[in-house]
Scaffold this motif. Sequence first.
Motif, PDB file in Angstrom:
ATOM      1  N   ALA A   1       1.910  -9.577   4.109  1.00  0.00           N
ATOM      2  CA  ALA A   1       1.412  -9.057   5.381  1.00  0.00           C
ATOM      3  C   ALA A   1       2.047  -7.689   5.644  1.00  0.00           C
ATOM      4  N   HIS A   2       1.454  -6.923   6.543  1.00  0.00           N
ATOM      5  CA  HIS A   2       1.901  -5.532   6.744  1.00  0.00           C
ATOM      6  C   HIS A   2       3.338  -5.442   7.229  1.00  0.00           C
ATOM      7  N   ASP A   3       3.822  -6.468   7.960  1.00  0.00           N
ATOM      8  CA  ASP A   3       5.194  -6.419   8.467  1.00  0.00           C
ATOM      9  C   ASP A   3       6.193  -7.074   7.512  1.00  0.00           C
ATOM     10  N   THR A   4       5.795  -7.269   6.262  1.00  0.00           N
ATOM     11  CA  THR A   4       6.736  -7.774   5.248  1.00  0.00           C
ATOM     12  C   THR A   4       7.079  -6.669   4.244  1.00  0.00           C
ATOM     13  N   PHE A   5       6.771  -5.414   4.616  1.00  0.00           N
ATOM     14  CA  PHE A   5       7.104  -4.255   3.801  1.00  0.00           C
ATOM     15  C   PHE A   5       8.045  -3.330   4.570  1.00  0.00           C
ATOM     16  N   ASP A   6       8.789  -2.545   3.823  1.00  0.00           N
ATOM     17  CA  ASP A   6       9.598  -1.467   4.407  1.00  0.00           C
ATOM     18  C   ASP A   6       8.690  -0.257   4.550  1.00  0.00           C
ATOM     19  N   ASP A   7       7.876  -0.268   5.595  1.00  0.00           N
ATOM     20  CA  ASP A   7       6.902   0.801   5.780  1.00  0.00           C
ATOM     21  C   ASP A   7       7.572   2.155   6.014  1.00  0.00           C
ATOM     22  N   GLY A   8       8.712   2.140   6.704  1.00  0.00           N
ATOM     23  CA  GLY A   8       9.433   3.381   6.929  1.00  0.00           C
ATOM     24  C   GLY A   8       9.956   3.978   5.636  1.00  0.00           C
ATOM     25  N   GLY A   9      10.474   3.122   4.754  1.00  0.00           N
ATOM     26  CA  GLY A   9      10.958   3.593   3.470  1.00  0.00           C
ATOM     27  C   GLY A   9       9.841   4.168   2.627  1.00  0.00           C
ATOM     28  N   TYR A  10       8.680   3.519   2.651  1.00  0.00           N
ATOM     29  CA  TYR A  10       7.529   4.020   1.905  1.00  0.00           C
ATOM     30  C   TYR A  10       7.082   5.378   2.447  1.00  0.00           C
ATOM     31  N   ALA A  11       7.012   5.498   3.773  1.00  0.00           N
ATOM     32  CA  ALA A  11       6.594   6.761   4.379  1.00  0.00           C
ATOM     33  C   ALA A  11       7.552   7.891   4.027  1.00  0.00           C
ATOM     34  N   ARG A  12       8.852   7.592   4.032  1.00  0.00           N
ATOM     35  CA  ARG A  12       9.829   8.631   3.696  1.00  0.00           C
ATOM     36  C   ARG A  12       9.711   9.044   2.237  1.00  0.00           C
ATOM     37  N   LEU A  13       9.464   8.073   1.344  1.00  0.00           N
ATOM     38  CA  LEU A  13       9.306   8.420  -0.070  1.00  0.00           C
ATOM     39  C   LEU A  13       8.066   9.290  -0.279  1.00  0.00           C
ATOM     40  N   ILE A  14       6.953   8.909   0.340  1.00  0.00           N
ATOM     41  CA  ILE A  14       5.724   9.685   0.179  1.00  0.00           C
ATOM     42  C   ILE A  14       5.922  11.104   0.711  1.00  0.00           C
TER      43      ILE A  14
ATOM     44  N   GLN B   1      -8.914  -9.292   5.851  1.00  0.00           N
ATOM     45  CA  GLN B   1      -9.710  -8.978   7.032  1.00  0.00           C
ATOM     46  C   GLN B   1      -9.138  -7.776   7.779  1.00  0.00           C
ATOM     47  N   LEU B   2      -7.802  -7.720   7.883  1.00  0.00           N
ATOM     48  CA  LEU B   2      -7.160  -6.579   8.532  1.00  0.00           C
ATOM     49  C   LEU B   2      -7.392  -5.304   7.726  1.00  0.00           C
ATOM     50  N   ILE B   3      -7.209  -5.399   6.411  1.00  0.00           N
ATOM     51  CA  ILE B   3      -7.339  -4.228   5.543  1.00  0.00           C
ATOM     52  C   ILE B   3      -8.771  -3.697   5.564  1.00  0.00           C
ATOM     53  N   GLU B   4      -9.751  -4.587   5.501  1.00  0.00           N
ATOM     54  CA  GLU B   4     -11.142  -4.145   5.504  1.00  0.00           C
ATOM     55  C   GLU B   4     -11.527  -3.467   6.817  1.00  0.00           C
ATOM     56  N   SER B   5     -10.818  -3.803   7.896  1.00  0.00           N
ATOM     57  CA  SER B   5     -11.093  -3.142   9.178  1.00  0.00           C
ATOM     58  C   SER B   5     -10.660  -1.678   9.169  1.00  0.00           C
ATOM     59  N   THR B   6      -9.866  -1.281   8.168  1.00  0.00           N
ATOM     60  CA  THR B   6      -9.402   0.110   8.085  1.00  0.00           C
ATOM     61  C   THR B   6     -10.286   0.969   7.176  1.00  0.00           C
ATOM     62  N   ALA B   7     -11.269   0.371   6.531  1.00  0.00           N
ATOM     63  CA  ALA B   7     -12.052   1.079   5.511  1.00  0.00           C
ATOM     64  C   ALA B   7     -12.736   2.331   6.046  1.00  0.00           C
ATOM     65  N   GLY B   8     -13.120   2.316   7.303  1.00  0.00           N
ATOM     66  CA  GLY B   8     -13.818   3.457   7.876  1.00  0.00           C
ATOM     67  C   GLY B   8     -12.981   4.723   7.919  1.00  0.00           C
ATOM     68  N   ARG B   9     -11.671   4.596   7.745  1.00  0.00           N
ATOM     69  CA  ARG B   9     -10.798   5.773   7.748  1.00  0.00           C
ATOM     70  C   ARG B   9     -10.576   6.334   6.345  1.00  0.00           C
ATOM     71  N   ALA B  10     -11.199   5.715   5.337  1.00  0.00           N
ATOM     72  CA  ALA B  10     -11.046   6.195   3.964  1.00  0.00           C
ATOM     73  C   ALA B  10     -11.894   7.440   3.719  1.00  0.00           C
ATOM     74  N   ASP B  11     -11.477   8.256   2.764  1.00  0.00           N
ATOM     75  CA  ASP B  11     -12.278   9.414   2.362  1.00  0.00           C
ATOM     76  C   ASP B  11     -13.473   8.979   1.529  1.00  0.00           C
ATOM     77  N   ARG B  12     -13.307   7.905   0.773  1.00  0.00           N
ATOM     78  CA  ARG B  12     -14.408   7.327  -0.008  1.00  0.00           C
ATOM     79  C   ARG B  12     -14.256   5.819  -0.019  1.00  0.00           C
ATOM     80  N   ILE B  13     -15.374   5.112   0.023  1.00  0.00           N
ATOM     81  CA  ILE B  13     -15.401   3.659  -0.185  1.00  0.00           C
ATOM     82  C   ILE B  13     -16.192   3.433  -1.462  1.00  0.00           C
ATOM     83  N   VAL B  14     -15.570   2.845  -2.466  1.00  0.00           N
ATOM     84  CA  VAL B  14     -16.191   2.817  -3.795  1.00  0.00           C
ATOM     85  C   VAL B  14     -16.213   1.406  -4.390  1.00  0.00           C
ATOM     86  N   ARG B  15     -17.234   1.169  -5.207  1.00  0.00           N
ATOM     87  CA  ARG B  15     -17.331  -0.033  -6.021  1.00  0.00           C
ATOM     88  C   ARG B  15     -17.529   0.431  -7.460  1.00  0.00           C
TER      89      ARG B  15
END
Length: 216
Positions: A83-96, A200-214
Amino acid sequence: MTIEQDVEDTTLDQLVAWAEALVVGGERRIVGLTGAPGAGKSTVAEQLVTALGPEVAVLVPMDGFHLANEVLIELGRRDRKGAHDTFDDGGYARLIATLRAQRVDDPVVYAPRFLREIEESIGSSIPVPPTVPLVVTEGNYLLLEADAWPAARACIDEVWFLAPDTEIRHDRLLRRHESYGKSPQDAAFWALGPDERNAQLIESTAGRADRIVRLR
């Protein structure tokens, strides 16, 4: 939610061409692959980096920022790992952000890697040379508008959302869980339970992608 009307049917060769178009010598660019569990993010990202070659691209997965199991147990989230709150999101953001700012005369940056065999992350295991112009990152929550995820997204040039057929995605998840030792019953529990809630949560974010691809 359906994203079918926005899906571009494409090929790996086309993804490679789009990635190549982002590359600018002497500059750092970042492209992200996202999608629900089982969408094929890891496989496609590895294929993309292999096709581009080690002088052009390096893969830095978001999964390296899984919180350790002992931390998840302390937080009461072990049964929701992924789930999204089981990651170190801050650490990932700082690395990126660090990777985005890395220039050709800077030192190598080392990123963590997640090992599914032990269900834990290993730090400082992916070297990112400053001379490599393109970083490919992949993970579930690159487009989530909460916590530190938007800070990471702000440093990524383009994010592509992978949207395979649901049946294919579920089959991949079941086989993945079983390949790492889960019984068919436990594999189904995770694939159709926690994984599907995350999907379900992740698919709700698809509209913010630059491309949606299959991929074909």
